[in-house]
Structure formats: structure tokens, C-alpha cells
Design a protein around this motif. Structure first.
Motif, PDB file in Angstrom:
ATOM      1  N   ARG A  46       0.715  -1.007   0.217  1.00  0.00           N
ATOM      2  CA  ARG A  46       0.120   0.165  -0.422  1.00  0.00           C
ATOM      3  C   ARG A  46       0.969   1.014  -0.335  1.00  0.00           C
ATOM      4  O   ARG A  46       2.298   1.074   0.558  1.00  0.00           O
ATOM      5  N   PRO A  47       0.522   2.446  -0.698  1.00  0.00           N
ATOM      6  CA  PRO A  47       1.012   3.376  -0.110  1.00  0.00           C
ATOM      7  C   PRO A  47       1.288   4.138   1.322  1.00  0.00           C
ATOM      8  O   PRO A  47       0.872   3.780   2.081  1.00  0.00           O
ATOM      9  N   SER A  48       2.636   4.309   1.194  1.00  0.00           N
ATOM     10  CA  SER A  48       3.083   4.213   3.097  1.00  0.00           C
ATOM     11  C   SER A  48       3.747   6.146   3.044  1.00  0.00           C
ATOM     12  O   SER A  48       4.172   5.775   4.016  1.00  0.00           O
ATOM     13  N   PRO A  69       3.153   9.607   4.461  1.00  0.00           N
ATOM     14  CA  PRO A  69       2.151  10.071   5.359  1.00  0.00           C
ATOM     15  C   PRO A  69       1.399  10.972   4.047  1.00  0.00           C
ATOM     16  O   PRO A  69       1.945  11.764   3.198  1.00  0.00           O
ATOM     17  N   SER A  70      -0.152  11.065   4.049  1.00  0.00           N
ATOM     18  CA  SER A  70      -0.287  11.914   3.583  1.00  0.00           C
ATOM     19  C   SER A  70      -0.748  13.362   3.308  1.00  0.00           C
ATOM     20  O   SER A  70      -0.127  14.519   2.428  1.00  0.00           O
ATOM     21  N   ARG A  71       0.271  14.378   4.391  1.00  0.00           N
ATOM     22  CA  ARG A  71       0.863  15.414   4.494  1.00  0.00           C
ATOM     23  C   ARG A  71       1.684  15.280   3.595  1.00  0.00           C
ATOM     24  O   ARG A  71       2.250  16.999   3.369  1.00  0.00           O
ATOM     25  N   TRP A  72       2.721  14.285   3.089  1.00  0.00           N
ATOM     26  CA  TRP A  72       3.763  14.723   2.552  1.00  0.00           C
ATOM     27  C   TRP A  72       3.209  13.966   0.582  1.00  0.00           C
ATOM     28  O   TRP A  72       3.613  14.071   0.876  1.00  0.00           O
ATOM     29  N   HIS A  73       2.402  13.545   1.171  1.00  0.00           N
ATOM     30  CA  HIS A  73       1.465  13.195  -0.150  1.00  0.00           C
ATOM     31  C   HIS A  73       1.086  14.868  -1.569  1.00  0.00           C
ATOM     32  O   HIS A  73       0.845  15.647  -1.199  1.00  0.00           O
ATOM     33  N   THR A  74       2.002  13.339  -2.406  1.00  0.00           N
ATOM     34  CA  THR A  74       1.734  14.714  -3.812  1.00  0.00           C
ATOM     35  C   THR A  74       1.518  13.756  -5.244  1.00  0.00           C
ATOM     36  O   THR A  74       1.641  12.425  -4.938  1.00  0.00           O
ATOM     37  N   PRO A  75       0.527  14.004  -5.732  1.00  0.00           N
ATOM     38  CA  PRO A  75       0.110  13.565  -7.128  1.00  0.00           C
ATOM     39  C   PRO A  75       1.352  12.658  -8.100  1.00  0.00           C
ATOM     40  O   PRO A  75       1.455  11.960  -9.148  1.00  0.00           O
TER      41      PRO A  75
END
Length: 267
Positions: A69-71, A73-79
Motif C-alpha cells: 500500500r502507499p506508505s 504520510p498523506s501530509r507529504w503526498h503529491t500526485p
């Protein structure tokens, strides 16, 4: 894909370096975690996991057959990172940004799980590097450049030395063997740059030649019966001669010759 793979191949796919650098620069300092295998390196070897095992027991651990799964954190996520991974037509079980800091080294080792003919293989996308960074695979320096895409058989002996003053950062992927990957490796072999022995490998070859030609140097090595002491003495004597090689170079030569290079001194 159960057939034998080459030691390395530069794959045809390329990645624009500017977007890679921009996405890399968006990651904060706290996103980076020390590599879990502390016995294999000196200095800073750290990373950011983008895709990893669903039940990870530590940062940067590859999936090795587990569900993923994506690992990040959402706060550092970019597309950007998901889009890049989607452009690779082989199932990905692990995606990690791995950084080797200035002056750091990864000591020679093998990743035996990557030698499973039914298992994953490892791909590298260099993002930041420097001419003083040397990735050594089976004694050969692999000339990876930013934005290139490389397959490396890391079940073979390999190490990395960063003798520069900047970090080396690669995007490292573990992917499944499939028809697409087979085609990419076959196509890439025709365009893979010629590799040459690593700097330290050449320096050690010079030292071996001098040791065989110089009775005094020969005698100083011959007094060491212990393999570790022998290797350490070889490195020390090499440094006296201005030849910069490592314990890994000596140990690799000893393994390749089934220890004959050290035991011959006792004959």
C-alpha cells in the motif's frame, strides 16, 4: 521470467530530471528515516518509503511478497510519485527514495532474496548523483546518470561509496518479473554503457602486482595468518603506496580465489 538475468542493464525508459528534483525538494527533512540495516553502512543511509508492505515492521522494509500500500504520510503526498509509478508496466512491491549522504558508504553485501528466479528484481532511477559516487557491482563501476532507468542484479556482491560532498539519491523499486520487464532488459542491453572496473578495484590490482614483485612487501603480508589481519594489513600497506582500496576489495579477491590470494603467502 525464470531465465537467467544479466548483471545489469540500462532500460530504454527515461525520466525528466526537473520534475523529479521538484518533487524531491517538497519532502521535508523529517520525512527521511535511517535505513534499517545498520550493519551494512557507515554515515547517512536514509530514505522515504513511497510504497511498501501493508504490515510494515519498520521504515523502508521492502514487501518481499506481502500485500502493499502507499506508505508516504498523506501530509507529504503529491500526485507526482503515484503518476511516475503508474508509468512502469510491472507490479511494484516497494518504492523507496534512498539517500547516501556525503562521505557515506554501503559496505559490500548481497541481497539473496533478489536471486529468486520467481521473485522481484530491483530497479534504480538516479535523481541526484556525482562523479565521485561509485556504485560497484561484481567489481564493476555502474555509470548511472540522473533520469536513467537501470536494472541491477543485486543478489550479486555490490557496494556504494559516496566520496562527494553532496547526497546521492535514487528512487529504488522492487518489481515483479513479467513480459514487459523482459522486453525492457533485452532492449536496454543493446544500449547499456560499457562498464569498467571500479577505482578501488583497479588500485587493488595495482597493489597485488606490486606485492608479487616486491619481496619486502610480500614478506610484510606473509606474516599475517589471520584473514582479517591480512586484509587490514593489505589496506594499510596500500595506503602507504598511495593506493586507495578497501577491505571489501581484499575480501572480494579472497572469495573469488577461494582465499588463495591470502593462503599463497604461506606456501
Amino acid at each position: 521470467m525464470s531465465e537467467a538475468l544479466p548483471a545489469y542493464a540500462r532500460l530504454p525508459q527515461r525520466f525528466a530530471i526537473e520534475p523529479l528534483l521538484a518533487a524531491l525538494n517538497e519532502l521535508p527533512t523529517e520525512a527521511w528515516s535511517a535505513h534499517f540495516n545498520g550493519s551494512f553502512y557507515d554515515g547517512d543511509w536514509s530514505g522515504v518509503s513511497l510504497l511498501g508492505p501493508a504490515e510494515a515492521h519498520g521504515a523502508l522494509v521492502p514487501a518481499q511478497g506481502q500485500s502493499v500500500r502507499p506508505s508516504i504520510p498523506s501530509r507529504w503526498h503529491t500526485p507526482f510519485w503515484p503518476a511516475l509509478l503508474a508509468s512502469i508496466a510491472s507490479p511494484i512491491s516497494s518504492a523507496r527514495l534512498l539517500r547516501l549522504g556525503p562521505g557515506a558508504c554501503i559496505r559490500e553485501h548481497r541481497d539473496p532474496d533478489l536471486g529468486d528466479p520467481q521473485g522481484d528484481v530491483r530497479l534504480h532511477i538516479p535523481i541526484l548523483t556525482h562523479p565521485a559516487v561509485e556504485f560497484v557491482l561484481d567489481g564493476q563501476a555502474i555509470p548511472m546518470q540522473p533520469g536513467e532507468f537501470w536494472f541491477l542484479d543485486l543478489s550479486r556482491p555490490h557496494r556504494v561509496d559516496n566520496r562527494s560532498e553532496r547526497a546521492r539519491i535514487h528512487l529504488v523499486l522492487d518489481v515483479a518479473r513479467n513480459a514487459w520487464l523482459r522486453e525492457q532488459i533485452a532492449a536496454g542491453l543493446a544500449d547499456t554503457p560499457t562498464v569498467t572496473p571500479a577505482r578501488s578495484t583497479r588500485a587493488f590490482a595495482d597493489f597485488r602486482a606490486r606485492a608479487h614483485a616486491d619481496p619486502q612487501l610480500f614478506a610484510r603480508l606473509a606474516r599475517h595468518s589471520d584473514a582479517q589481519a591480512f586484509a587490514e594489513e593489505a589496506v594499510r600497506l596500500g595506503a602507504e603506496l598511495g593506493l586507495d582500496f578497501s577491505l571489501d576489495d581484499v575480501r572480494s579477491a579472497m572469495r573469488a580465489g577461494r582465499n588463495s590470494w591470502s593462503t599463497q603467502w604461506k606456501a
